[in-house]
Design an enzyme around this catalytic site. Structure first.
Site, mmCIF file in Angstrom:
data_model
loop_
_atom_site.group_PDB
_atom_site.id
_atom_site.type_symbol
_atom_site.label_atom_id
_atom_site.label_comp_id
_atom_site.label_asym_id
_atom_site.label_seq_id
_atom_site.Cartn_x
_atom_site.Cartn_y
_atom_site.Cartn_z
ATOM 1 N N LYS A 1 -3.628 -11.147 -8.711
ATOM 2 C CA LYS A 1 -4.836 -11.491 -7.948
ATOM 3 C C LYS A 1 -5.980 -10.575 -8.391
ATOM 4 C CE LYS A 1 -5.534 -9.510 -4.017
ATOM 5 N NZ LYS A 1 -5.744 -8.969 -2.702
ATOM 6 N N LYS B 1 -10.081 -5.065 -7.001
ATOM 7 C CA LYS B 1 -10.674 -3.794 -7.422
ATOM 8 C C LYS B 1 -9.569 -2.767 -7.703
ATOM 9 C CE LYS B 1 -14.300 -1.286 -7.922
ATOM 10 N NZ LYS B 1 -15.322 -1.664 -8.887
ATOM 11 N N LYS C 1 0.823 -1.213 0.000
ATOM 12 C CA LYS C 1 0.000 0.000 0.000
ATOM 13 C C LYS C 1 0.855 1.260 0.000
ATOM 14 C CE LYS C 1 -4.064 -2.169 1.875
ATOM 15 N NZ LYS C 1 -4.683 -2.568 3.141
HETATM 16 P P1 AMP Z 1 -11.490 -7.429 0.302
HETATM 17 O O1 AMP Z 1 -12.365 -7.026 -0.822
HETATM 18 O O2 AMP Z 1 -10.038 -7.153 0.093
HETATM 19 O O3 AMP Z 1 -11.993 -6.940 1.630
HETATM 20 O O4 AMP Z 1 -11.583 -9.023 0.387
HETATM 21 C C1 AMP Z 1 -12.691 -9.691 0.947
HETATM 22 C C2 AMP Z 1 -12.411 -11.170 1.002
HETATM 23 O O5 AMP Z 1 -12.263 -11.687 -0.321
HETATM 24 C C3 AMP Z 1 -11.104 -11.501 1.742
HETATM 25 O O6 AMP Z 1 -11.284 -12.675 2.490
HETATM 26 C C4 AMP Z 1 -10.116 -11.710 0.632
HETATM 27 O O7 AMP Z 1 -9.063 -12.566 0.995
HETATM 28 C C5 AMP Z 1 -11.002 -12.339 -0.434
HETATM 29 N N1 AMP Z 1 -10.478 -12.068 -1.782
HETATM 30 C C6 AMP Z 1 -10.353 -10.852 -2.367
HETATM 31 N N2 AMP Z 1 -9.822 -10.979 -3.602
HETATM 32 C C7 AMP Z 1 -9.585 -12.306 -3.775
HETATM 33 C C8 AMP Z 1 -9.037 -13.069 -4.843
HETATM 34 N N3 AMP Z 1 -8.627 -12.493 -5.973
HETATM 35 N N4 AMP Z 1 -8.948 -14.406 -4.694
HETATM 36 C C9 AMP Z 1 -9.362 -15.011 -3.544
HETATM 37 N N5 AMP Z 1 -9.883 -14.339 -2.514
HETATM 38 C C10 AMP Z 1 -10.005 -13.007 -2.610
#
Ligand code: AMP
Ligand code: TRP
Length: 339
Positions: free
Chosen positions: A208, A211, A128
């Site tokens: 990965k 967003k 970040k």
């Molecule tokens: P976030 O949107 O970063 O808060 O992620 C919410 C949940 O989705 C968390 O448990 C992340 O680890 C999971 N997550 C987000 N992006 C991915 C991805 N590309 N592959 C697997 N899990 C994901």
């Protein structure tokens, strides 16, 4: 006379036979395929067997988003998305982090047992700092301490997340060990659990799905947007000509087919033998994703048109958790010598 610490109140009993799980998700825009395959599917599955607590982490989002009006809208959109994907308020507790401000107080208390060096070496902090060099706020550094507080304030022992959160979970366990060593056994060390798709790659096929990278497949977007996103996917980069055999093991489109139909082996065979081309395989994937999420998308659109109902679920969730959060804080206050 030696000062006596107040006796710690008895910990809140965990509902019999139902260990607690906790997970958090940032309200950072529309839910994408990585969120669902990597985490939300497990939220839905596990709500049947655990005392499941799910949190929309708006305090965490403030470390990267400073548009208040947008944050408010996205928080409700994330709640509607999770409900549409199958979280059932009768079976789990869904709430917004800032509705339970005890999390931030516990984060402060945990920060006092957390060496700065642990936070500075956290991979997400390093990443970040590069992503937002003009906004390296203190919240970015302490982010994992707040995440630890989210989990341990409810004494959760299981945390369904994607693999990208593994380092944060390891840090939570270290913070728990440090706290327990200094003040006595208080928190269980929580365990991360992953789905069979712990890292979903984005449309670029390399990074990965995220967003912030802009390589997402947005599961509740209109069908045409999903088609466009899927058709933009990078496939096996060594397959140049239509007649070249494809390599499903390195093709992200082929890998995603695993999750959208029992016949993925036949689809892979078509690629291997060049009977089908990448474009066919992508078209099929797009239609399958659209069809798979169509009922949930419809539900999402209904929910978002009834914001008061969504807010009611969130308010009830936060109210339900109040005594649990307060009891943990009272126990921690007593152990740490606060009045
Ligand atoms: P976030 O949107 O970063 O808060 O992620 C919410 C949940 O989705 C968390 O448990 C992340 O680890 C999971 N997550 C987000 N992006 C991915 C991805 N590309 N592959 C697997 N899990 C994901
Ligand atoms: N850091 C997590 C993410 O970006 C979100 C989160 C906050 C979380 N608190 C949590 C996840 C507690 C699991 C448990 O996805």
């Amino acid at each position: 006379m030696a000062l006596e610490l107040a006796p710690a109140p008895a910990p809140v009993p965990v509902a019999a036979g139902r260990p607690r799980i906790f997970s958090g998700i940032q309200p950072s825009g529309i839910v994408h395929l990585g969120n669902d395959l990597g985490a939300v599917r497990n939220y839905v599955r596990l709500q049947h067997d655990y005392e499941a607590i799910y949190c929309i982490v708006d305090y965490h989002a403030l470390t990267t988003t400073h548009d208040g009006a947008l944050l408010r809208v996205r928080t409700r959109e994330m709640a509607a998305s999770l409900l549409a994907l199958g979280l059932d308020p009768e079976r789990c507790t869904l709430f917004v982090q800032s509705d339970r401000p005890e999390h931030t107080e516990l984060a402060w208390l945990l920060a006092t047992v957390t060496p700065v060096s642990w936070l500075e070496r956290t991979p997400s902090y390093k990443e970040k700092k590069l992503n937002q060099p003009d906004d390296i706020n203190h919240g970015l550094l302490t982010y994992p301490v707040l995440q630890a507080a989210d989990i341990v304030i409810y004494k959760a022992s299981v945390v369904p997340v994607g693999r990208d959160q593994a380092a944060h979970l390891e840090l939570t366990r270290e913070i728990v060990r440090a706290f327990n060593a200094r003040y006595g056994e208080t928190f269980p060390a929580p365990q991360a659990v992953f789905t069979e798709a712990p890292i979903v790659l984005g449309t670029d096929g390399v990074r990965k799905m995220s967003k912030s990278v802009g390589n997402t497949i947005d599961i509740f977007a209109p069908p045409d947007v999903i088609r466009k996103q899927v058709m933009s996917m990078v496939t096996d980069t060594k397959r140049i000509l239509r007649m070249d055999p494809g390599r499903p093991s390195v093709c992200n489109v082929c890998q995603l087919h695993r999750h959208f139909g029992p016949d993925y082996e036949a689809i892979w065979e078509g690629e291997r033998t060049a009977r089908t081309g990448c474009v066919d395989t992508k078209r099929l994937l797009a239609e399958r994703i659209i069809a798979y999420y169509a009922p949930a998308r419809e539900h999402y659109l209904e929910l978002i048109a009834r914001p008061d109902d969504v807010d009611e679920v969130l308010a009830a969730g936060a109210a339900r958790l109040k005594p649990w959060a307060e009891a943990t804080l009272a126990e921690v206050h007593a152990k740490m010598g606060l009045r």
